[in-house]
Write a protein that holds these residues in place. Structure first.
Motif, mmCIF file in Angstrom:
data_model
loop_
_atom_site.group_PDB
_atom_site.id
_atom_site.type_symbol
_atom_site.label_atom_id
_atom_site.label_comp_id
_atom_site.label_asym_id
_atom_site.label_seq_id
_atom_site.Cartn_x
_atom_site.Cartn_y
_atom_site.Cartn_z
ATOM 1 N N ASN A 1 0.406 3.745 5.618
ATOM 2 C CA ASN A 1 1.022 3.387 6.905
ATOM 3 C C ASN A 1 1.047 4.531 7.910
ATOM 4 O OD1 ASN A 1 1.570 0.758 6.235
ATOM 5 N ND2 ASN A 1 3.666 0.851 7.022
ATOM 6 N N ASN B 1 -7.316 4.105 12.140
ATOM 7 C CA ASN B 1 -8.479 3.374 11.619
ATOM 8 C C ASN B 1 -9.516 4.273 10.950
ATOM 9 O OD1 ASN B 1 -7.597 0.837 12.269
ATOM 10 N ND2 ASN B 1 -8.520 0.843 14.305
ATOM 11 N N PRO C 1 0.809 -1.240 0.000
ATOM 12 C CA PRO C 1 0.000 0.000 0.000
ATOM 13 C C PRO C 1 0.836 1.281 0.000
ATOM 14 C CG PRO C 1 -1.000 -1.608 1.451
ATOM 15 C CD PRO C 1 0.288 -2.220 0.969
ATOM 16 N N LEU D 1 -0.223 -2.458 10.492
ATOM 17 C CA LEU D 1 -0.412 -1.382 9.519
ATOM 18 C C LEU D 1 -0.625 -1.967 8.115
ATOM 19 C CD1 LEU D 1 2.270 1.155 10.773
ATOM 20 C CD2 LEU D 1 -0.201 1.215 11.117
ATOM 21 N N PRO D 2 -1.146 -1.138 7.185
ATOM 22 C CA PRO D 2 -1.438 -1.646 5.832
ATOM 23 C C PRO D 2 -0.260 -2.365 5.177
ATOM 24 C CG PRO D 2 -2.438 0.506 6.101
ATOM 25 C CD PRO D 2 -1.633 0.247 7.361
ATOM 26 N N GLU E 1 -5.711 -6.394 9.638
ATOM 27 C CA GLU E 1 -5.178 -5.027 9.638
ATOM 28 C C GLU E 1 -5.839 -4.205 10.732
ATOM 29 O OE1 GLU E 1 -5.131 -3.022 5.795
ATOM 30 O OE2 GLU E 1 -5.425 -1.104 6.798
ATOM 31 N N GLY E 2 -5.060 -3.391 11.417
ATOM 32 C CA GLY E 2 -5.588 -2.541 12.484
ATOM 33 C C GLY E 2 -5.580 -3.214 13.844
ATOM 34 N N LYS F 1 -5.835 -8.801 3.673
ATOM 35 C CA LYS F 1 -5.753 -7.767 4.705
ATOM 36 C C LYS F 1 -5.478 -8.374 6.090
ATOM 37 C CE LYS F 1 -6.335 -4.273 1.976
ATOM 38 N NZ LYS F 1 -5.096 -3.530 1.665
#
Lengths: 175, 175, 175, 175, 175, 175
Positions: C20, C24, A19, E18-19, E69-70, E26
């Motif tokens: 990054n 959220n 990303p 993180l992404p 993710e997150g 994901k």
């Protein structure tokens, strides 16, 4: 110095587009690809001459295909020709389709490096021997590209650039 | 579309050269600088046209000064000329000496971007108006560079590249 | 040491908010912005004094606008005042709207640095000369902020903090 | 909402100082530490309220000890007090000596977060119950810090800041 | 060398996914988790012996829960047993649900480190004293794991691996 | 599903060891190498089956040679065997000497992946056909490694692990 084959400098890198590597269209940033190509090309130049190499110039690079997030990208770098202490390196970039599809050529770039010693002074490198058709074609083109760079930098007179004249003005060559 | 001044697209970036950005001589990797220049140039192009821009090509870039670890590097990007949906951007790179010395020009590069809509299709951009001497000189040179790129890509006949002939072969121009 | 203008220490950084860097809600992490502001402010302090500078403290920072992913963020840092070996630096953060809109002020922060020699010992720095209205206002406020910091650290008696008393208790000043 | 203990929000992070995190003296950048502290504090605030939290402000942070490259740094964050939808969080930073030595306090910072819903609107959070001496002392101080922030932001009259007056001007309190 | 408790080497790390840490589903990349676990385990081993430690091997690691993710991920590392200059470290990975839910065990891994001096030569480490039930169970298992590793590396005869035979073939033990 | 050759899944990655990748001895962190190996192995597994793959487990990995900062590291991953929806992948790591020396094997690791659909459910993968001696040897060993993993996870009785018994206790096999 004993010459080396083009294939001895082949360097392969495989990257996934994450990303943070993408723009607002979720495609790979051009600058990120430029950075990967430089690193791959530098290792290839280092493999040819066994010396520290520093980027001297980047020739015209065209970005052909957008490369979406999540793509697997393969880079292949090979030394195409050397001149005293400089090395020209071709980088071919391939895009692997996510679903089993065949890989496609996404980009091609030409970098030039200079081999230096520990103090940063230029140092001679071995010549390269092209074998395949494409290796020979790139080897020949390197001289024209070098003449073009020297003219653009004001270090060569257009009259001496015989190879380049042939490229741009084929009819004049016969004169 | 109403034209814009070159100065409206000025984009400044300041970076510190960190250990991970350097090669074995503890100087900045060429590829890292290429990536910074691309990002700075892309923001400049975006400021000119207010659209998503994607890197189309990188013109000949020469690395002039080695940039040691810990250096402060300043990049300045400006749109030099536009053609329909493409924008040529100049990036000037300056090196700030660590101990109070004056800054020095370390590099110069030319990037070309294409403005696209949300689907990635090319879209028209406003023209640019050069004001200073250097802005005018870069504006004029953009046409020659474009002709060179078109010839190299096989999309223009050398006979039609009148601007380019003048650059390389000044004597022929008078004929 | 000969004084310098505020404008001589102006440092500009341009950043794009990447995936990054976001939480959220897809807005910029406060911590990432704190890190960018520190780096920009440190370069500004370095430009003023030509010395290595280390972060001494961060004054009250308020985050005003959420900054969404993909935003272009511009930071401008300037030395507002110096005290012997310390430098107060203001950082103004601007948010550039993605679609041609005018830029908006998103944040403002104050950092204090100490100039040190190669061994890490404090070293004197040149004074700064404010010119514009806002430069003068920030220059004057620096003394109050310094008194507040000294009281909070138990290094100054409230009775001696004449500037600060004026800020908090304007009526008492006349006594 | 049922109150929670301070200890329930304890968040511990351990980091190693890598080359890219350091300045020219090979000590940790202040900005990098600010970023780590923000992340640690945000997780602590999230643990207290179970909501998305965004950084609202950073209170006066003083950097006490230089932290050299290769150091192991431990951060401990705890919610000290809450006000409607905001949470004050203390971060204590400890430096672990590389050779078996006892750990030392290197820094202390106070961050304020706001709990928000999925649309970014403020949302109420549970109160916190201090238990140990230091937890009670930080709980009490939070009110004075809040008054100071409100005065600095022009949102409270100094006359109403009774707690703050007591801190700065103990003699006046008796009047 | 005086022995140490298992709890003295406890090392806690908290990370946010993180992404750039995630794959196309994901969820957290396995390789990113392997890297975090190694770092956490290395600090734990260092805390036990106060020496530089280098990763010697990674035992069988199974990834049990996908980590989206997150997520907030907590790692806890503890030295389980030492042999001359090597240290076995257990890493327990917990996943914190985003909405107030209780944390769940997501993974468990075993790393082995070797303590070395400044030249990289192995150096003796203190023994470890297990106290709780799980600490004792892991301490006992360490010997079997070591025998398994030695057999796989061809450095021990299966007949000498008495502990391991008991694990795999309990009935034979009585013979 | 039609079987594929081992060589069709060959994936090559080339990396340079940067300062942030190294420990206090200036050698590559084990965790960084684990992360690179996982990424390379995952691309190899993906090339074999054209599906999203997730890391299921990492088999015993031994770190043999320290890899110093600045080294060029080459990773080669190949699918060694598949079982229904899982793929075993071997990663061979080579270290390129900085000064022209021949490359040396620095490490070897075995990862297992599971192929999943867009919802994360396991999905069948094609078998693999070993051709060279080493490919056949790794193909055969995969069954023993799988039995070992199943026993360790308590999912297979030692009596059923005929392949494994042969490995550990060659004399018993004849019974």
């Amino acid at each position: 110095m004993s010459p080396k084959k083009v294939s001895e400098s082949l360097t392969v890198m495989t990257e996934i587009v994450l990303p943070n590597d993408t723009n607002n269209l979720k495609n790979l940033f051009g600058g990120q690809l430029l950075s990967w190509m430089d690193r791959c090309a530098a290792i290839s130049a280092h493999r040819h001459c066994g010396r520290i190499v520093v980027t001297a110039s980047v020739n015209n690079v065209s970005f052909q295909l957008p490369i979406p997030e999540g793509s697997i990208v393969t880079l292949e770098a090979r030394v195409s020709r050397t001149f005293t202490s400089s090395l020209e390196v071709f980088v071919d970039v391939f895009l692997e389709k996510n679903a089993k599809g065949a890989r496609r050529k996404a980009n091609e770039a030409i970098y030039t490096f200079v081999a230096v010693d520990q103090l940063g002074n230029p140092i001679q490198v071995p010549p390269v021997v092209p074998e395949s058709e494409i290796e020979k074609s790139r080897f020949d083109g390197a001289l024209r590209r070098r003449q073009l760079a020297l003219i653009l930098a004001g270090k060569m007179s257009p009259n001496d650039a015989t190879e380049l004249r042939a490229l741009f003005f084929p009819n004049e060559k016969q004169n």
